[in-house]
Design a protein around this motif. Structure first.
Motif, mmCIF file in Angstrom:
data_model
loop_
_atom_site.group_PDB
_atom_site.id
_atom_site.type_symbol
_atom_site.label_atom_id
_atom_site.label_comp_id
_atom_site.label_asym_id
_atom_site.label_seq_id
_atom_site.Cartn_x
_atom_site.Cartn_y
_atom_site.Cartn_z
ATOM 1 N N ILE A 18 0.840 -1.201 0.000
ATOM 2 C CA ILE A 18 0.000 0.000 0.000
ATOM 3 C C ILE A 18 0.874 1.250 0.000
ATOM 4 N N ALA A 19 2.011 1.196 0.700
ATOM 5 C CA ALA A 19 2.938 2.332 0.692
ATOM 6 C C ALA A 19 3.447 2.602 -0.715
ATOM 7 N N SER A 20 3.750 1.531 -1.458
ATOM 8 C CA SER A 20 4.260 1.725 -2.817
ATOM 9 C C SER A 20 3.217 2.346 -3.736
ATOM 10 N N LEU A 21 1.954 2.167 -3.405
ATOM 11 C CA LEU A 21 0.888 2.788 -4.206
ATOM 12 C C LEU A 21 0.639 4.231 -3.795
ATOM 13 N N ILE A 22 0.495 4.465 -2.499
ATOM 14 C CA ILE A 22 0.047 5.792 -2.049
ATOM 15 C C ILE A 22 1.160 6.820 -1.973
ATOM 16 N N PHE A 23 2.416 6.383 -1.787
ATOM 17 C CA PHE A 23 3.479 7.366 -1.602
ATOM 18 C C PHE A 23 4.015 7.951 -2.896
ATOM 19 N N THR A 24 3.346 7.676 -4.002
ATOM 20 C CA THR A 24 3.635 8.432 -5.217
ATOM 21 C C THR A 24 3.023 9.830 -5.106
ATOM 22 N N LYS A 25 2.123 9.992 -4.127
ATOM 23 C CA LYS A 25 1.472 11.283 -3.888
ATOM 24 C C LYS A 25 2.151 11.991 -2.723
ATOM 25 N N LYS A 26 2.565 13.212 -2.947
ATOM 26 C CA LYS A 26 3.283 13.991 -1.938
ATOM 27 C C LYS A 26 2.469 14.147 -0.656
ATOM 28 N N ALA A 27 1.182 14.409 -0.767
ATOM 29 C CA ALA A 27 0.352 14.614 0.431
ATOM 30 C C ALA A 27 0.343 13.376 1.319
ATOM 31 N N GLU A 28 0.330 12.195 0.715
ATOM 32 C CA GLU A 28 0.355 10.953 1.498
ATOM 33 C C GLU A 28 1.704 10.797 2.204
ATOM 34 N N ARG A 29 2.796 11.128 1.503
ATOM 35 C CA ARG A 29 4.117 11.055 2.130
ATOM 36 C C ARG A 29 4.214 12.018 3.301
ATOM 37 N N PRO A 32 8.018 4.349 14.728
ATOM 38 C CA PRO A 32 7.833 3.261 13.762
ATOM 39 C C PRO A 32 6.512 2.510 13.976
ATOM 40 N N LYS A 33 6.116 2.300 15.234
ATOM 41 C CA LYS A 33 4.854 1.614 15.510
ATOM 42 C C LYS A 33 3.670 2.403 14.967
ATOM 43 N N GLU A 34 3.653 3.717 15.193
ATOM 44 C CA GLU A 34 2.574 4.555 14.660
ATOM 45 C C GLU A 34 2.534 4.465 13.132
ATOM 46 N N ARG A 35 3.691 4.470 12.497
ATOM 47 C CA ARG A 35 3.751 4.412 11.034
ATOM 48 C C ARG A 35 3.229 3.071 10.518
ATOM 49 N N PHE A 36 3.664 1.978 11.162
ATOM 50 C CA PHE A 36 3.212 0.661 10.735
ATOM 51 C C PHE A 36 1.703 0.518 10.935
ATOM 52 N N ASP A 37 1.212 0.940 12.090
ATOM 53 C CA ASP A 37 -0.229 0.861 12.363
ATOM 54 C C ASP A 37 -1.025 1.677 11.355
ATOM 55 N N TRP A 38 -0.515 2.849 10.990
ATOM 56 C CA TRP A 38 -1.200 3.700 10.012
ATOM 57 C C TRP A 38 -1.248 3.009 8.653
ATOM 58 N N LEU A 39 -0.135 2.403 8.244
ATOM 59 C CA LEU A 39 -0.119 1.692 6.968
ATOM 60 C C LEU A 39 -1.089 0.517 6.974
ATOM 61 N N THR A 40 -1.165 -0.183 8.102
ATOM 62 C CA THR A 40 -2.108 -1.300 8.227
ATOM 63 C C THR A 40 -3.535 -0.812 8.065
ATOM 64 N N ARG A 41 -3.872 0.246 8.770
ATOM 65 C CA ARG A 41 -5.235 0.793 8.688
ATOM 66 C C ARG A 41 -5.525 1.346 7.300
ATOM 67 N N LYS A 42 -4.535 1.983 6.690
ATOM 68 C CA LYS A 42 -4.708 2.528 5.339
ATOM 69 C C LYS A 42 -5.009 1.395 4.362
ATOM 70 N N HIS A 43 -4.272 0.296 4.463
ATOM 71 C CA HIS A 43 -4.515 -0.850 3.594
ATOM 72 C C HIS A 43 -5.917 -1.409 3.823
ATOM 73 N N GLU A 44 -6.278 -1.595 5.081
ATOM 74 C CA GLU A 44 -7.610 -2.127 5.395
ATOM 75 C C GLU A 44 -8.704 -1.209 4.867
ATOM 76 N N TRP A 45 -8.542 0.093 5.061
ATOM 77 C CA TRP A 45 -9.553 1.059 4.625
ATOM 78 C C TRP A 45 -9.677 1.072 3.101
ATOM 79 N N MET A 46 -8.544 1.056 2.422
ATOM 80 C CA MET A 46 -8.584 1.127 0.962
ATOM 81 C C MET A 46 -9.150 -0.149 0.352
#
Length: 91
Positions: A50-61, A70-84
């Motif tokens: 999901i990071a490889s898809l969304i981080f092509t956009k500056k706002a997402e980065r 790191p835990k907050e970042r990993f949890d956010w990526l997990t939730r982002k994947h689940e939501w998408m």
């Protein structure tokens, strides 16, 4: 409005920190993907994909860079994947 200003300041500080560490502009895809791996989202995981898809956009980065640990970042990526995937959001 104060919350937005605070988030903007944190994003700027995070990007500047990476820029100093890497010696180039801070929120590049390459720099952010290093942090993705450092938080545990290694190639082959849903979080890395999901990071490889969304981080092509500056706002997402920039949003990712507001997260402090790191835990907050990993949890956010997990939730982002689940939501998408749950909401069938166009990538």
């Amino acid at each position: 409005m104060g919350k937005i200003v605070e988030m903007n300041e944190r994003t700027t500080a995070s990007c500047e920190s990476i820029a100093r560490r890497e010696g180039k502009s801070g929120c590049s895809i390459q720099n952010v993907m290093v942090l993705v791996k450092e938080c545990g989202a290694v190639p082959g995981t849903n979080e890395h994909f999901i990071a490889s898809l969304i981080f092509t956009k500056k706002a997402e980065r920039e949003m990712f860079m507001t997260l402090d640990t790191p835990k907050e970042r990993f949890d956010w990526l997990t939730r982002k994947h689940e939501w998408m995937t749950r909401n069938d959001v166009p990538k």
